[in-house]
Design an enzyme around this catalytic site. Structure first.
Site, PDB file in Angstrom:
ATOM      1  N   ARG A   1       0.834  -1.196   0.000  1.00 15.54           N
ATOM      2  CA  ARG A   1       0.000   0.000   0.000  1.00 15.54           C
ATOM      3  C   ARG A   1       0.871   1.250   0.000  1.00 15.54           C
ATOM      4  O   ARG A   1       1.855   1.336   0.743  1.00 15.54           O
ATOM      5  CB  ARG A   1      -0.906   0.033   1.244  1.00 15.54           C
ATOM      6  CG  ARG A   1      -2.011  -1.015   1.247  1.00 15.54           C
ATOM      7  CD  ARG A   1      -3.118  -0.646   0.269  1.00 15.54           C
ATOM      8  NE  ARG A   1      -4.210  -1.607   0.318  1.00 15.54           N
ATOM      9  CZ  ARG A   1      -4.257  -2.703  -0.432  1.00 15.54           C
ATOM     10  NH1 ARG A   1      -3.287  -2.994  -1.268  1.00 15.54           N
ATOM     11  NH2 ARG A   1      -5.308  -3.517  -0.334  1.00 15.54           N
TER      12      ARG A   1
ATOM     13  N   GLU B   1      -1.326   8.409  -6.379  1.00 13.52           N
ATOM     14  CA  GLU B   1      -1.216   7.761  -7.681  1.00 13.52           C
ATOM     15  C   GLU B   1      -2.173   8.438  -8.673  1.00 13.52           C
ATOM     16  O   GLU B   1      -3.264   8.841  -8.293  1.00 13.52           O
ATOM     17  CB  GLU B   1      -1.537   6.270  -7.555  1.00 13.52           C
ATOM     18  CG  GLU B   1      -0.544   5.522  -6.680  1.00 13.52           C
ATOM     19  CD  GLU B   1      -0.833   4.017  -6.588  1.00 13.52           C
ATOM     20  OE1 GLU B   1      -1.778   3.539  -7.259  1.00 13.52           O
ATOM     21  OE2 GLU B   1      -0.121   3.318  -5.851  1.00 13.52           O
TER      22      GLU B   1
ATOM     23  N   HIS C   1       1.891   0.369 -10.055  1.00 11.68           N
ATOM     24  CA  HIS C   1       0.872  -0.426  -9.353  1.00 11.68           C
ATOM     25  C   HIS C   1       0.476  -1.653 -10.171  1.00 11.68           C
ATOM     26  O   HIS C   1      -0.694  -1.853 -10.535  1.00 11.68           O
ATOM     27  CB  HIS C   1      -0.356   0.433  -9.053  1.00 11.68           C
ATOM     28  CG  HIS C   1      -1.141  -0.075  -7.859  1.00 11.68           C
ATOM     29  ND1 HIS C   1      -1.809   0.747  -6.984  1.00 11.68           N
ATOM     30  CD2 HIS C   1      -1.361  -1.334  -7.405  1.00 11.68           C
ATOM     31  CE1 HIS C   1      -2.412   0.039  -6.054  1.00 11.68           C
ATOM     32  NE2 HIS C   1      -2.158  -1.238  -6.287  1.00 11.68           N
TER      33      HIS C   1
END
Length: 584
Positions: free
Chosen positions: A291, A320, A338
């Site tokens: 995370r 992000e 990611h």
């Protein structure tokens, strides 16, 4: 006894009682049998007005917005269930706001953010579905307040995310991205990119849930040594992975690779900062495929710039997409966008799983893999609502008091509680207990997660009359102690009636303070003075004690959340032993 009195007596809403006693087809046989048994026990017979209460759910056409790309196989699932879909990708918040009122559900991956504004805009929205695990891009609190179910598909991505974490370890060890970048520039710098073997190296896992456990298994197959920091995982579970249970400092000090596998919570945000990085070996590497927000990115930049560690690899970031960051300027870091769950297999599995879940919920009120409410059929929810609320409160209360690895959980059902669906309530209690320190736990997987951590779960049933008409008691045993909390239902409302064997009568609110102290004159006065000084309004103040001058407890419901500074002030009061903030 009229319907309202009977409803309060057994903690079930009048509509459900009426439909069960009048044999409505939307009530299961098990539910009808339970209510009939309770009606007989309490000598209740419905009058004509009671017989008219209740309705059958009508068939409706449902429509779902697909806001991020998912597998084509999902579209057939929706079609087979007569659910209409619109595929609209890369929408802005304003664009979603303009159309969200047309949909019963929305499906997202990690790109689209389902914000507070979006959720509050629509009175039609019933379900938000994340095709994947993390729901950081969904405002779960607002969804819960609005009665919107938030679902994910946690079983689909554990292996693929673990593989990505290990691939980052390989990339750091062998300098693969850096060597690639050099070679495509027509350079041949073999000596510059000399790497290290993983065999016999030590990988330290900070957090060891489903994904961390997969990483441990892969690392052991590479003949690596594995250290684990997870205060909520038993030593036996860690030993079953052939790993060494360690403190966080031990992991940082002795690992060649430190890999993070934690949920992002209040107590894990920025768990790796400059102070922690300085504890690591200068030859070590830091990996985060869990995370964003677990690492203080400014501190990491400083550490890498000063060569305090050899390198790092990140797949997740606090903000992000990562478009403007000082990390971009470093030559000893690997950055990926990611990609943890981005494999064909995982994406297909997540898409198919979430499409089935949405269809089942919209058509049958069946909740599976919800992150904000218990998984339950629509009919059962109406009967068990007060008990689910009670399981939320006693489970969350006990979880927030637990600071060591749990060895055993015992749940006792007394009175009316002994006649309900105990499997569902047990799962709900365990879910809310573990949710204080385990990521992506829900009613469906709570028991399995507990078993994976070598936590023994026991249930006891006593249908004989007791002091309370209905009661559920939870006892949590850790490495150091056993602690119990019990609750009952009065007028359809859940209340805490016992803590550590001490009787009390308290209703948990959103913000609560739990205090243990020696029963002495002046303690309560000092507590209220500190709360008043800090402008904290007391909603309720409930007390219990073993005996005069013996152990005493206080459960205080406040209108505001109390910060750590205030809690520390309370801890300094003479005769006070423990102070905990309990947030429900």
């Amino acid at each position: 006894m009229n319907l309202k009195e009977f409803s309060k007596r057994i903690g079930i809403n009048p509509s459900t009682i009426s439909r069960a006693l009048n044999d409505y087809p939307d009530i299961s046989k098990k539910t009808k049998d339970t209510i009939l048994r309770l009606a007989k026990k309490h000598s209740y017979k419905p009058n004509l007005s009671a017989q008219s209460i209740g309705s059958i759910k009508s068939k409706t056409s449902f429509k779902v917005l697909i806001a991020d790309k998912i597998s084509d196989a999902s579209f057939k699932i929706f079609k087979d269930n007569n659910i209409l879909i619109d595929k609209k990708y890369n929408l802005t918040e304003d664009q979603i706001l303009s159309i969200i009122s047309n949909y019963d559900g929305i499906v997202v991956r990690s790109s689209t953010k389902v914000t507070k504004k979006i959720i509050e805009k629509s009175n039609r929205l019933k379900v938000i579905a994340r095709a994947g695990v993390g729901v950081d891009n969904v405002n779960v609190t607002t969804a819960t307040n609005r009665g919107v179910v938030v679902m994910n598909s946690p079983q689909s991505t554990s292996r693929t995310t673990a593989e990505h974490a290990i691939s980052l370890v390989f990339s750091l060890a062998r300098k693969i991205p850096f060597a690639h970048h050099s070679t495509i520039q027509k350079k041949w710098e073999k000596e510059l990119f000399k790497g290290i073997e993983l065999k016999s190296k030590t990988i330290g896992l900070v957090g060891c849930g489903n994904i961390g456990s997969e990483v441990a298994r892969i690392a052991k197959s590479l003949e690596m040594n594995v250290m684990v920091y997870d205060p909520f995982l038993s030593a036996e579970r860690i030993e079953s992975l052939d790993a060494e249970k360690s403190s966080l400092d031990e992991v940082l000090k002795n690992s060649d690779f430190v890999s993070l596998h934690l949920p992002l919570m209040k107590n894990t945000k920025n768990i790796i900062d400059l102070k922690k990085i300085k504890k690591m070996k200068k030859t070590s590497y830091l990996v985060n495929a869990a995370r964003g927000g677990l690492i203080n990115e400014k501190d990491l930049y400083s550490a890498l710039k000063r060569k305090l560690i050899t390198g790092a690899a990140l797949d997740v970031f606090e903000n992000e997409p990562l478009t403007n960051s000082s990390l971009h300027s470093l030559d000893n870091i690997i950055l990926t966008p990611h990609l943890g769950a981005s494999t064909i297999e995982a994406q297909n599995a997540a898409s198919i799983q979430i499409s089935n879940q949405i269809s089942d919920y919209l058509k049958n009120d069946t909740v599976i893999n919800s992150v904000n409410m218990s998984s339950i059929t629509g009919n059962e929810r109406k009967i068990l609502g007060p008990y689910l609320d009670l399981s939320l409160k006693i489970g969350s209360f006990a979880g927030q008091l637990t600071e060591n690895a749990i060895k055993a959980i015992t749940i006792e059902f007394e009175g009316t509680a002994s006649m309900i669906n105990q499997d569902l309530i047990t799962r709900s209690v365990v879910h809310n207990l573990l949710a204080s320190f385990v990521d992506n736990v829900n009613t469906i997987n709570a028991i399995e997660i507990a078993k994976s951590r070598n936590i023994k779960i026991s249930t006891l049933k006593n249908d004989h009359p007791s002091e309370y008409n209905t009661l559920i008691r939870l006892t949590v045993t850790t490495d150091r102690r056993s602690r119990s909390v019990a609750g009952s239902i009065f007028g359809g409302n859940a209340r805490i009636v016992e803590i550590k064997g001490i009787k009390i009568d308290a209703e948990l609110g959103n913000f609560n303070i739990y205090i243990t102290n020696k029963d002495k004159v002046g303690v309560i006065n000092n507590i209220t003075q500190i709360l008043t000084k800090n402008k904290i309004n007391i909603a309720t103040f409930n007390l219990g004690r073993v005996s005069q001058n013996g152990e005493a407890i206080a459960l205080i419901q406040t209108d505001q959340l109390c910060d750590e500074i205030l809690l520390n002030s309370l801890r300094k009061i003479k005769y006070v032993n423990q102070v905990k903030s309990i947030v429900i």
